[in-house]
Design a protein around this motif. Structure first.
Motif, short mmCIF file in Angstrom:
data_model
loop_
_atom_site.label_atom_id
_atom_site.label_comp_id
_atom_site.label_asym_id
_atom_site.label_seq_id
_atom_site.Cartn_x
_atom_site.Cartn_y
_atom_site.Cartn_z
N UNK B 10 65.15 24.00 46.90
CA UNK B 10 65.64 25.02 45.97
C UNK B 10 67.14 24.90 45.72
N UNK B 35 60.64 25.22 43.65
CA UNK B 35 59.83 26.19 44.38
C UNK B 35 58.55 25.48 44.84
N UNK B 56 62.14 26.42 53.32
CA UNK B 56 62.46 27.78 52.86
C UNK B 56 62.77 27.74 51.37
N UNK B 58 61.91 29.93 47.38
CA UNK B 58 61.32 31.14 46.79
C UNK B 58 59.91 30.88 46.26
N UNK B 61 56.49 28.94 49.89
CA UNK B 61 57.30 28.11 50.79
C UNK B 61 56.72 26.70 50.91
N UNK B 83 66.58 22.39 57.55
CA UNK B 83 67.78 22.55 58.36
C UNK B 83 67.36 22.95 59.76
N UNK B 86 64.31 25.61 62.20
CA UNK B 86 62.99 25.84 61.63
C UNK B 86 61.92 24.98 62.32
#
Lengths: 568, 125
Positions: B10, B35, B56, B58, B61, B83, B86
């Motif tokens: 995103x 997305x 992550x 919008x 996912x 990142x 997660x």
């Protein structure tokens, strides 16, 4: 050149400055979204400001700053992300205190990003980061669940039970838009300005030749130019909501400071204004809103006693009407005490002593009079006045106007009427010697013809006597050190200018008339000349300077007493 | 023929960085998506050789997008890009069918190493 995380982008044929500007744009978006989102959490707002969205922005910021090697930004956004994760999982309840902490952390993050971009990550950056971690620590601990049993116990003042919206209602972003550098838009606007000027000159040549087909074609090209002008101007419009958002924070903080309860309602956030106008309007609007909270809105106790809800509402509304935008700030507070304002107005000789009731225009004039702004009396009686002088000046300089309406006990509404763009204005053109000059029309009160030799003298200065008092006369050639305009006629023309702090009369013998002009910035070498705000190119190809009377005639106004000395 | 890759993230910043790394190493970025749901659409439309997938995002996912893509094409090759922080989700993704994962910030040679390895694998399903 290497990215600070050590790998060499040249090997990968990358342009580091591209990355930097992308980072800057996305980081800015993320920070704004974080601030708006945190404020939304506190109000329990749903929609796009839900917690997942917030988390995503913090996470993204962490990701992109990691790629740039901006380690302190990574760590700070990671800390914020942890707290948000706690909120998401319900381990942290959002309270006003928690919001304070998060907002403060976002503020610090702002500074860290800025430092990283300026490559000044030094000790102060490290301190900032430590500050973020320190203020978030209690929250992070709760997020980790160390104090899970009784959230309220480890955090007094928590108002539990604000439902945080999760997955679901989210705005669907669309890829039908593209990012354009603001400088590109500025250049486009410049080119459109040139086009208009070139079209005016072509018109002059064509009428000289008198060719009908040529003139006809020019009419249709003129129409196309207006269309492209309109489109470019539309593209430059930025939704006022971008400025409005930051006022949520302002209202919240000011209300908390003053112990009041205020809800800011925003309407018309999608209305567009030119970015130059937006930039100049932010501060004046801030004054008006702060005034509304400080002085307009009563304390919860006073409101209850007056039979109002404890929670006051300030409505910030934007409307578009053709080339103008109206911004309105209305509160449901105590309103302005007209009698007191009238009394003060009389004391300061701003209205005639015989006046019984204030009309809207006089009210606005008194409140915006210089000196009224800092008076403590005004604060306590009228609930308004602080900085109104500054607001009025800013609005005037944008070619806009301001109105204030107030109903005692019911509230006050300040209305700002603004042009949507600033690049093309109406001006009064006139000759000074052989050169054409221009004054923006909003400064011009009237043009009048008086008998030469009718000027009187006050303390050695020539004045023109009117019913309202004396207006100092200025011969512009003297200001610019030119040869005098020797015209020995019976009458001279004067343009009466409202400089914002008083009127002056300019002796001008050749007034050309009103015209739309395209404002061009001055070249660097002559930029910063006091009193000249820009220049424009006329149909004839001549260049006309545009005057800024607020600066140009500073120090040439009459003192109050001198002015009263002569009334015709 | 150059391997064809779909890049999903995103953040424009990340999409540009991943695309730059891939393209300067002889791969072709045939599409981008911001997305999860758009990633699924683009996959069906482009049939890329490989997808890099953020987690992550919008709307939908990355994990759900992996599930949908795998349901549509069991041979799909997807690499998760995420990142730090997660890890749990990365595991979900691998269980759902992702072939490997990359942790941001990226080390370009590691990115290429992982992607080349996956592209050379003979599809098993």
């Amino acid at each position: 050149m290497k990215l600070s995380n050590g790998w060499d982008p040249e090997l990968l044929s990358m342009n580091i400055s591209d990355y930097k500007s992308l980072f800057e744009a996305e980081a800015k978006e993320a920070l704004e979204a974080l601030e708006t989102g945190v404020l939304g959490l506190e109000c329990g707002d749903g929609g796009s400001s839900c917690i997942d969205e917030l988390f995503r922005h913090a996470h993204n910021l962490k990701g992109i700053s990691g790629a740039m090697g901006y380690d302190s930004v990574v760590e700070a956004s990671h800390a914020i992300e942890n707290v948000l994760d706690g909120v998401r999982s319900g381990r942290i309840a959002i309270s006003a205190d928690e919001t304070d902490v998060l907002l403060r952390a976002v503020d610090l993050l702002h500074v860290l990003v800025k430092q990283a971009l300026n490559e000044e990550e030094d000790e102060s950056g490290e301190n900032l980061l430590q500050e973020v971690i320190r203020i978030l620590e209690p929250s992070v601990e709760r997020a980790a669940g160390t104090c899970r049993e009784e959230t309220a116990a480890c955090h007094p003042g928590v108002q539990a039970g604000v439902t945080v919206p999760t997955f679901g209602e989210r705005s669907v972003s669309s890829v039908t838009t593209t990012r354009v550098d603001l400088e590109t838009l500025d250049r486009l606007m410049d080119i459109v300005g040139e086009l208009i000027i070139s079209r005016i000159r072509l018109g002059g040549i064509a009428s000289g030749i008198g060719s009908k087909p040529l003139l006809d074609e020019l009419v249709s090209s003129g129409r196309l130019i207006s269309k492209i002008q309109k489109e470019v101007m539309e593209t430059r419009l930025i939704p006022v909501g971008q400025v409005f958002q930051r006022f949520k924070r302002l209202v919240r903080d000011t209300a908390r400071e003053t112990g009041k309860q205020v809800h800011l309602e925003i309407r018309g956030a999608e209305i567009g204004l030119d970015r130059t106008v937006i930039e100049s309007i932010a501060d004046p609007l801030m004054h008006v809103i702060r005034n509304a909270v400080h002085h307009g809105v009563e304390t919860p106790g006073e409101r209850l006693a007056a039979g109002k809800l404890e929670l006051a509402t300030i409505i910030l509304n934007a409307r578009r009407e053709r080339n103008f935008v109206t911004l309105e700030v209305s509160d449901d507070g105590r309103g302005i005490d007209m009698k007191q304002v009238l009394k003060l107005g009389k004391e300061r000789d701003l209205v005639p002593p015989s006046m019984r009731e204030l009309n809207e225009e006089d009210l606005c004039r008194i409140l915006a009079a210089p000196g009224f702004s800092t008076s403590e009396d005004v604060d306590s009686i009228s609930g308004r006045g602080v900085g109104m002088n500054i607001v009025k000046k800013a609005i005037d300089s944008l070619g806009g106007s301001m109105r204030i309406r107030s109903e005692q006990g019911e509230g006050t509404t300040v209305t700002l009427h603004l042009p949507t763009n600033l690049s093309i204005i109406k001006a009064l053109l006139f000759y000074l010697g052989r050169e054409v000059h221009a004054i923006p029309i909003e400064y011009v009160r009237e043009t009048t013809r008086v008998e030469s030799g009718s000027f009187k003298s006050v303390q050695g200065r020539e004045v023109h006597a009117t019913k309202k008092g004396a207006i100092p006369i200025i011969k512009p050639w003297e200001v610019f050190g030119l040869a005098p305009d020797r015209e020995h006629t019976r009458f001279v023309k004067i343009i009466i200018i409202d400089t914002g702090s008083g009127e002056i009369g300019l002796v001008i013998n050749h007034i050309i008339g009103q015209q739309d002009v395209v404002i061009k910035g001055l070249p660097v070498l002559i930029r910063g000349i006091n009193g000249i705000s820009g220049a424009t190119i006329l149909g004839s190809g001549e260049i006309a300077f545009i005057w800024d009377p607020t600066v140009l005639f500073k120090g040439r106004l009459l003192h109050e007493l001198d002015r009263e000395a002569i009334v015709s | 023929m150059k391997p064809r890759v779909l890049v999903v993230d995103d953040a424009i910043f990340m999409r540009k960085m991943i695309s730059d790394i891939l393209e300067s190493n002889g791969m072709e970025v045939v599409g981008e998506a911001d997305t999860g749901s758009r990633a699924v659409e683009r996959y069906k439309e482009l049939k890329p050789d490989l997808v890099t997938m953020d987690i992550i995002m919008p709307e939908m996912n990355g994990i759900d997008a992996v599930r949908e893509i795998m349901a549509y094409d069991s041979k799909a090759r997807i690499v998760m890009c995420s990142a730090l922080g997660q890890q749990a989700l990365v595991q979900d993704a691998v269980v759902s069918g992702a072939k490997d994962f990359l942790i941001k910030p990226f080390n370009p040679s590691r990115v290429i190493e992982v992607i080349t390895k996956i592209l050379n694998q003979v599809p098993t399903a």
